[in-house]
Design a protein around this motif. Structure first.
Motif, PDB file in Angstrom:
ATOM      1  N   THR A  99      32.584  -7.993  62.117  1.00  0.00           N
ATOM      2  CA  THR A  99      33.086  -6.945  61.223  1.00  0.00           C
ATOM      3  C   THR A  99      34.501  -6.504  61.594  1.00  0.00           C
ATOM      4  OG1 THR A  99      31.958  -5.299  62.599  1.00  0.00           O
ATOM      5  CG2 THR A  99      30.802  -6.059  60.613  1.00  0.00           C
ATOM      6  N   ASN A 100      35.008  -6.922  62.755  1.00  0.00           N
ATOM      7  CA  ASN A 100      36.405  -6.641  63.094  1.00  0.00           C
ATOM      8  C   ASN A 100      37.339  -7.375  62.135  1.00  0.00           C
ATOM      9  OD1 ASN A 100      35.847  -4.982  65.318  1.00  0.00           O
ATOM     10  ND2 ASN A 100      35.611  -6.750  66.668  1.00  0.00           N
ATOM     11  N   SER A 101      36.902  -8.516  61.635  1.00  0.00           N
ATOM     12  CA  SER A 101      37.648  -9.272  60.615  1.00  0.00           C
ATOM     13  C   SER A 101      36.759  -9.362  59.377  1.00  0.00           C
ATOM     14  CB  SER A 101      38.005 -10.672  61.134  1.00  0.00           C
ATOM     15  OG  SER A 101      38.928 -10.615  62.202  1.00  0.00           O
ATOM     16  N   GLN A 102      36.051 -10.479  59.258  1.00  0.00           N
ATOM     17  CA  GLN A 102      35.087 -10.660  58.172  1.00  0.00           C
ATOM     18  C   GLN A 102      33.898 -11.434  58.721  1.00  0.00           C
ATOM     19  OE1 GLN A 102      37.364 -10.996  54.059  1.00  0.00           O
ATOM     20  NE2 GLN A 102      37.929 -12.705  55.314  1.00  0.00           N
ATOM     21  N   VAL A 103      32.707 -10.989  58.374  1.00  0.00           N
ATOM     22  CA  VAL A 103      31.508 -11.705  58.809  1.00  0.00           C
ATOM     23  C   VAL A 103      31.479 -13.063  58.113  1.00  0.00           C
ATOM     24  CG1 VAL A 103      28.992 -11.721  58.822  1.00  0.00           C
ATOM     25  CG2 VAL A 103      30.237  -9.587  59.245  1.00  0.00           C
ATOM     26  N   TYR A 104      31.257 -14.117  58.881  1.00  0.00           N
ATOM     27  CA  TYR A 104      31.191 -15.476  58.337  1.00  0.00           C
ATOM     28  C   TYR A 104      29.865 -16.116  58.722  1.00  0.00           C
ATOM     29  CZ  TYR A 104      31.910 -20.496  57.970  1.00  0.00           C
ATOM     30  OH  TYR A 104      31.746 -21.830  57.674  1.00  0.00           O
ATOM     31  N   LEU A 105      29.153 -16.642  57.730  1.00  0.00           N
ATOM     32  CA  LEU A 105      27.895 -17.339  57.975  1.00  0.00           C
ATOM     33  C   LEU A 105      28.096 -18.833  57.786  1.00  0.00           C
ATOM     34  CD1 LEU A 105      25.294 -15.093  56.064  1.00  0.00           C
ATOM     35  CD2 LEU A 105      26.093 -14.887  58.426  1.00  0.00           C
ATOM     36  N   ASN A 106      27.586 -19.626  58.733  1.00  0.00           N
ATOM     37  CA  ASN A 106      27.671 -21.073  58.560  1.00  0.00           C
ATOM     38  C   ASN A 106      26.505 -21.564  57.701  1.00  0.00           C
ATOM     39  OD1 ASN A 106      25.373 -21.364  60.231  1.00  0.00           O
ATOM     40  ND2 ASN A 106      26.652 -21.474  62.079  1.00  0.00           N
ATOM     41  N   GLU A 107      26.480 -22.856  57.452  1.00  0.00           N
ATOM     42  CA  GLU A 107      25.478 -23.458  56.576  1.00  0.00           C
ATOM     43  C   GLU A 107      24.047 -23.148  57.030  1.00  0.00           C
ATOM     44  OE1 GLU A 107      25.738 -26.031  53.034  1.00  0.00           O
ATOM     45  OE2 GLU A 107      27.256 -25.064  54.264  1.00  0.00           O
ATOM     46  N   LYS A 111      21.135 -21.021  55.025  1.00  0.00           N
ATOM     47  CA  LYS A 111      19.828 -21.620  54.717  1.00  0.00           C
ATOM     48  C   LYS A 111      18.692 -20.763  55.268  1.00  0.00           C
ATOM     49  CE  LYS A 111      21.340 -26.417  54.331  1.00  0.00           C
ATOM     50  NZ  LYS A 111      21.329 -27.779  54.929  1.00  0.00           N
ATOM     51  N   GLU A 112      18.899 -20.227  56.475  1.00  0.00           N
ATOM     52  CA  GLU A 112      17.877 -19.372  57.083  1.00  0.00           C
ATOM     53  C   GLU A 112      17.694 -18.080  56.299  1.00  0.00           C
ATOM     54  OE1 GLU A 112      16.961 -17.069  61.313  1.00  0.00           O
ATOM     55  OE2 GLU A 112      18.551 -18.569  61.227  1.00  0.00           O
ATOM     56  N   ASN A 113      18.802 -17.483  55.868  1.00  0.00           N
ATOM     57  CA  ASN A 113      18.742 -16.216  55.132  1.00  0.00           C
ATOM     58  C   ASN A 113      18.137 -16.377  53.731  1.00  0.00           C
ATOM     59  OD1 ASN A 113      19.916 -14.963  57.290  1.00  0.00           O
ATOM     60  ND2 ASN A 113      21.902 -14.622  56.339  1.00  0.00           N
ATOM     61  N   TRP A 114      18.481 -17.470  53.060  1.00  0.00           N
ATOM     62  CA  TRP A 114      18.132 -17.616  51.651  1.00  0.00           C
ATOM     63  C   TRP A 114      16.893 -18.471  51.398  1.00  0.00           C
ATOM     64  CZ3 TRP A 114      23.885 -18.945  50.313  1.00  0.00           C
ATOM     65  CH2 TRP A 114      24.640 -17.763  50.304  1.00  0.00           C
ATOM     66  N   GLU A 119      20.290 -23.241  47.452  1.00  0.00           N
ATOM     67  CA  GLU A 119      21.145 -23.972  46.507  1.00  0.00           C
ATOM     68  C   GLU A 119      21.620 -23.071  45.375  1.00  0.00           C
ATOM     69  OE1 GLU A 119      22.367 -26.851  46.855  1.00  0.00           O
ATOM     70  OE2 GLU A 119      21.198 -27.638  48.534  1.00  0.00           O
ATOM     71  N   GLN A 120      20.717 -22.280  44.839  1.00  0.00           N
ATOM     72  CA  GLN A 120      21.042 -21.378  43.721  1.00  0.00           C
ATOM     73  C   GLN A 120      22.063 -20.330  44.143  1.00  0.00           C
ATOM     74  OE1 GLN A 120      17.578 -19.542  41.894  1.00  0.00           O
ATOM     75  NE2 GLN A 120      18.752 -17.699  41.411  1.00  0.00           N
ATOM     76  N   ASN A 121      21.857 -19.733  45.307  1.00  0.00           N
ATOM     77  CA  ASN A 121      22.767 -18.687  45.776  1.00  0.00           C
ATOM     78  C   ASN A 121      24.139 -19.251  46.125  1.00  0.00           C
ATOM     79  OD1 ASN A 121      20.729 -16.836  45.475  1.00  0.00           O
ATOM     80  ND2 ASN A 121      20.218 -16.714  47.645  1.00  0.00           N
ATOM     81  N   LYS A 122      24.148 -20.394  46.775  1.00  0.00           N
ATOM     82  CA  LYS A 122      25.429 -20.998  47.150  1.00  0.00           C
ATOM     83  C   LYS A 122      26.229 -21.354  45.916  1.00  0.00           C
ATOM     84  CE  LYS A 122      27.600 -24.577  49.946  1.00  0.00           C
ATOM     85  NZ  LYS A 122      27.409 -25.811  50.740  1.00  0.00           N
ATOM     86  N   LYS A 123      25.557 -21.888  44.888  1.00  0.00           N
ATOM     87  CA  LYS A 123      26.240 -22.245  43.644  1.00  0.00           C
ATOM     88  C   LYS A 123      26.865 -21.011  42.994  1.00  0.00           C
ATOM     89  CE  LYS A 123      25.544 -24.331  39.109  1.00  0.00           C
ATOM     90  NZ  LYS A 123      24.566 -24.864  38.128  1.00  0.00           N
TER      91      LYS A 123
END
Length: 299
Positions: A99-107, A111-114, A119-123
């Motif tokens: 949060t000091n910059s921007q939160v970044y989630l990798n692939e 996949k774990e969160n969604w 596929e639907q959310n990423k699109k």
């Protein structure tokens, strides 16, 4: 006369050949410059144990996934895309993934969160990024510091009321939607006297808010005659917001907060509410960032 024509034909042919070479050289130079320009748009992300390099538009997928609920309206996601693109460019493409910059989630994290919705959310996020490709915010010809946060107390905060220094485009604006659209806008956190004593190195006998900003956020607090800023209290106690009231009871001191985040720049829940009212991403950005221009870095 025939010799003159032959010479002229030879000279013209030579010039044509040289011109072709120079044209090809020009194309090669332009292609090189384009490649350089593209290469410059590689984001360096500092993680806990390494620096990873990610193309800018690809980086934005992980940022939006980490920073804004994917259930939000497309126009809110597009506003977030432009804000996040501008933010990282204003920092010369060098950030961390907190949060000091921007939160970044990798692939893997996405996949774990969604789960099955991956596929639907990423699109949906990719479409928001593609539909705002290259769009950034500037003020007087420079990238703005496109700060954003989750929700406010109903009004955003002047930059100088939370951070150091006044910023012309980061001024307090109405964000009344936040108090009703954010389901967790009001929160409570209780501390015992001992817990506060451990944090402030003094047993609190008298805690009171002594002043507020024009947006209703806490400006100063006194604890046993020692003065702290609202930001200092928020950070020391890990409060969601610096807009709070303090209530004393037999259980200790309860801090009742409104909003979530520093309150400067774009409210994400406010962006969602504006999108639900059929505002587009430009409307949202122009509301939260004053007198900015929306331009394209690819033009």
């Amino acid at each position: 006369m025939k010799k003159i024509y032959v010479k002229l034909l030879f000279v013209c042919s030579l010039l044509l050949i040289i011109g072709c070479f120079r044209y090809q050289e020009a194309l090669t130079w332009l292609d090189f410059q384009y490649q350089v320009k593209q290469q410059e748009k590689i984001v360096q992300v500092q993680t806990s144990n390494q620096v990873i390099s990610i193309p800018l538009e690809e980086y934005l997928i992980g940022v939006i996934a980490g920073e804004m609920p994917v259930s939000f309206e497309k126009e809110a996601l597009k506003a977030q895309a432009v804000a996040s693109r501008t933010f990282v460019l204003s920092r010369n493409l060098k950030v961390d993934n907190t949060t000091n910059s921007q939160v970044y989630l990798n692939e893997d994290q996405m996949k774990e969160n969604w789960g099955k919705q991956y596929e639907q959310n990423k699109k949906k996020i990719e479409e928001a990024i593609q539909e705002t490709k290259g769009k950034v915010m500037t003020y007087q010809g420079k990238y703005i510091s496109a700060l954003f946060f989750s929700s406010s107390n109903g009004k955003t905060v002047n930059s100088e009321d939370y951070f150091t220094g006044e910023v012309a485009y980061l001024k307090a604006v109405d964000s009344h939607w936040d108090t009703s659209i954010d389901p967790h806008n009001i929160r409570k956190k209780t501390f015992t006297k001992k817990q506060l004593a451990d944090i402030f190195n003094v047993v609190p006998e008298d805690i009171r808010v002594t002043s507020h900003t024009s947006s209703g956020y806490v400006q100063q607090v006194t604890i046993n005659q020692k003065t702290y800023t609202g930001r200092e209290i928020r950070e020391k106690l890990s409060l969601p917001s610096s807009c709070f009231q303090i209530e004393f009871s037999s259980n200790g001191y309860t801090f009742i907060t409104r909003g979530n985040g520093h309150g400067v720049g774009m409210s994400q829940y406010g962006a969602q509410a504006m999108a639900l009212e059929n505002n587009n991403y430009q409307d949202i950005l122009h509301h939260y960032y004053q007198n900015i221009e929306i331009e394209s870095i690819d033009s």
